[in-house]
Design an enzyme around this catalytic site. Sequence first.
Site, PDB file in Angstrom:
ATOM      1  N   ASP A  62       0.804  -1.231   0.000  1.00 44.96           N
ATOM      2  CA  ASP A  62       0.000   0.000   0.000  1.00 44.96           C
ATOM      3  C   ASP A  62       0.834   1.278   0.000  1.00 44.96           C
ATOM      4  OD1 ASP A  62       1.022  -0.338   2.524  1.00 44.96           O
ATOM      5  OD2 ASP A  62      -0.877  -0.168   3.590  1.00 44.96           O
ATOM      6  N   HIS A  63       2.092   1.186   0.388  1.00 46.41           N
ATOM      7  CA  HIS A  63       2.921   2.399   0.479  1.00 46.41           C
ATOM      8  C   HIS A  63       3.652   2.690  -0.836  1.00 46.41           C
ATOM      9  CE1 HIS A  63       2.198   2.096   4.765  1.00 46.41           C
ATOM     10  NE2 HIS A  63       2.958   3.141   5.017  1.00 46.41           N
ATOM     11  N   ARG A 377      -0.381  13.121   9.867  1.00 47.66           N
ATOM     12  CA  ARG A 377       0.931  13.707  10.159  1.00 47.66           C
ATOM     13  C   ARG A 377       1.212  14.872   9.232  1.00 47.66           C
ATOM     14  NH1 ARG A 377       3.786   7.934  11.046  1.00 47.66           N
ATOM     15  NH2 ARG A 377       3.235   7.850  13.245  1.00 47.66           N
ATOM     16  N   SER A 530       6.762   7.391  13.009  1.00 50.73           N
ATOM     17  CA  SER A 530       6.553   6.080  12.394  1.00 50.73           C
ATOM     18  C   SER A 530       7.277   4.952  13.132  1.00 50.73           C
ATOM     19  CB  SER A 530       7.038   6.114  10.950  1.00 50.73           C
ATOM     20  OG  SER A 530       8.423   5.857  10.915  1.00 50.73           O
ATOM     21  N   ARG A 532       9.182   2.914  11.404  1.00 50.51           N
ATOM     22  CA  ARG A 532      10.221   2.441  10.471  1.00 50.51           C
ATOM     23  C   ARG A 532      11.528   2.145  11.210  1.00 50.51           C
ATOM     24  NH1 ARG A 532      10.067   8.289   7.613  1.00 50.51           N
ATOM     25  NH2 ARG A 532       7.905   7.650   7.643  1.00 50.51           N
TER      26      ARG A 532
HETATM   27  C1  MIC Z   1       4.080   6.656   8.139  1.00 50.66           C
HETATM   28  O1  MIC Z   1       2.901   7.005   8.178  1.00 50.66           O
HETATM   29  O2  MIC Z   1       5.019   7.398   8.494  1.00 50.66           O
HETATM   30  C2  MIC Z   1       4.405   5.257   7.646  1.00 50.66           C
HETATM   31  C3  MIC Z   1       5.076   5.401   6.344  1.00 50.66           C
HETATM   32  O3  MIC Z   1       3.216   4.538   7.469  1.00 50.66           O
HETATM   33  C4  MIC Z   1       5.292   4.582   8.702  1.00 50.66           C
HETATM   34  C5  MIC Z   1       5.862   3.299   8.288  1.00 50.66           C
HETATM   35  C6  MIC Z   1       7.047   3.426   7.372  1.00 50.66           C
HETATM   36  O4  MIC Z   1       7.859   4.329   7.536  1.00 50.66           O
HETATM   37  O5  MIC Z   1       7.155   2.592   6.484  1.00 50.66           O
HETATM   38  C7  MIC Z   1       4.611   4.364  10.049  1.00 50.66           C
HETATM   39  O6  MIC Z   1       3.711   5.088  10.391  1.00 50.66           O
HETATM   40  O7  MIC Z   1       5.033   3.498  10.818  1.00 50.66           O
HETATM   41 FE1  SF4 Z   2      -0.043   5.022   4.949  1.00 52.94          FE
HETATM   42 FE2  SF4 Z   2       1.268   5.772   7.171  1.00 52.94          FE
HETATM   43 FE3  SF4 Z   2      -0.166   7.522   5.740  1.00 52.94          FE
HETATM   44 FE4  SF4 Z   2      -1.408   5.658   7.104  1.00 52.94          FE
HETATM   45  S1  SF4 Z   2      -0.150   7.303   7.955  1.00 52.94           S
HETATM   46  S2  SF4 Z   2      -1.861   6.290   5.007  1.00 52.94           S
HETATM   47  S3  SF4 Z   2      -0.021   3.939   6.905  1.00 52.94           S
HETATM   48  S4  SF4 Z   2       1.669   6.461   5.079  1.00 52.94           S
END
Ligand code: MIC
Ligand code: SF4
Length: 637
Positions: A62-63, A377, A530, A532
Amino acid sequence: MNLSRKIIKQHLVSGTMEVGNEIGLRIDQTLTQDATGTMAYLQFEAMEVPKVKTELSVSYIDHNTLQSGFENADDHKFLQTIANKYGIIFSPAGSGICHQVHLERFGIPGKTLIGSDSHTPTGGGIGMLSFGAGGLDVACAMAGQPFYITMPKIVKVNLIGQLRPWVSAKDIILELLRILSVKGGRGKIFEFSGEGVKTLSVPERATITNMGTELGATTTIFPSDEITKDFLKKQDRENVWVEMIAADSAQYDEEMTIDLNMLEPLIAMPHSPDNVRKVKELKGTKVDQVCIGSCTNSSLADMILCSKVLKDKKISKNTSLTLSPGSRQVMSMLASSGELFNIINAGARILECACGPCIGMGQAPKTKAISLRTFNRNFEGRSGTKDAQVYLCSPEVALAAALSGEITDPMEYFGKKPEVQLPEKFYINDKHFQKPSSDATDVVRGPNIKPLPKFEPMLETIDATVVLKVGDNISTDHILPAGAKILPLRSNLPAISEFTFGAVDKDFVARAKNVKNGIIIGAENYGQGSSREHAALAPRYLGVQFVITKSFARIHLANLINFGIIPLTFNNPSDYDNIKLDDEIEFCNVKEIIKNNNDLFVKVNDKNIKLNYTFTDRQKEILFAGGLLNWIKESIK
Ligand code: MIC
Ligand code: SF4
């Protein structure tokens, strides 16, 4: 008992439920997404466990769905084949955002879920106890290992009254962020309760639990009640429903009350989700871009609202509007009911069912743009445009801005709110989820998928140099940015580590490589955002051995330990001011000191300063081994 403690008790495999103790939980379900999943499955593979040991594990794409080179497509193939090999359900690109899909099709009230994505607590919308975690922790859970957290305080959030028209669930969580800030939820589970809960649908509850992550909370949860049952029934999953509610006499560590009647439309200003104002205070601010979607606000209910509001209207010529429905189910239903027509006809751009602009995968706004997003975010630069000003708001506020071209209070701008009726049954189309087959084929690895790095065990004495000093609330987006250019490198540590702290200090990588062992100095809430693990992996790869701060965010702290970086805090926060870039610090007998829980003093600029740590025996062993993977390989044998 309150609901959270009930579920914890049912899953407790080690520790006692006293606030502050480390507890180990049995994990029923896991989820991964593609940006963290490749690393998680490489780590799972290294554990040499033949099949996942969970009740259910799902791998979502999905990313990284923007395929501007071979890398993402290669990762998708790797994820598809490794899922098949190890007994994991594979949700291919186009199926939707992991949290939305999991809520619709897989989540079960009362179960535990961990996901390699910080917004996994979305599952709390149906009464699951769900946590965001690093990929390695998810790999361990798939290998049948417990998930360890510090027993949190349980906070009762008593909702009273009912939201007024044009005020939404997003405003409830923005209000909590306004009151508590991005660090106010650390070490806490927020459990929603009270009469107001009965006025909120599952998608509304999920908007709130999703963004509980922004409070820094361990997780957030709603009860599983008749409303949950109705949602699961619409999903043809009534059979998995169980009532999960707190006892009438339930005790909580803290309580707070939100009167829903008193709320009004809110908006988070750049560049933090807790920078919250009333929408009417910003009235008249010109808006260049509006994006509706993300795992926070992409449900069918959100999209039907968009359709009803946009019907026979035209968006402002100065504003672009994008919509990303949260799942194939949502998209299919919008298409079959004709609702999609109203959205397209009003001038909106329809994006695929994925994270998209939320993670900077396309739709970077113009220079200095004002962009209103229904996401969770708004850290600086996350949109892909460094000087863009991103505001977070509800779909109601976003729609008013898309039509008028400026920030405007939907309560004033619109008339009567259209009713959003959800159908009796959702459209179920599970045939796209790929179940593991018995004829497990080989795992396909493209050239972008590099082997895991090997980290050495901890040394007795470590000489290290300060390679970076940063301030409060450093997010993982600061440490290792995402976006269309960098995300495709998630399975290639040597390449992605070149971008570490790129937007904060362009010399960081060279400096870190130049010294033998690096130290990062942070302030409050270091590593928020996140899950990550690359934000720990890449610094470790570049030689960072210590991060010393005033305080850490939960998931990042766990990730640092998992990759053998020693997290320490200042005993006296003012010592932060005594340390500067390039300072050299000798950590004499540090291993022995930590092993025996002795006081840790180091000499910095002729001053002895005390550094704190609280490691469990398990965490010490992980650090001594040079990280969780080294340790687990030994302990699984
Ligand atoms: C995000 O919203 O920052 C992400 C991308 O979903 C991350 C995960 C990632 O960095 O792959 C998260 O929220 O954990
Ligand atoms: Fe995707 Fe993270 Fe954004 Fe949710 S907050 S839509 S999981 S990138």
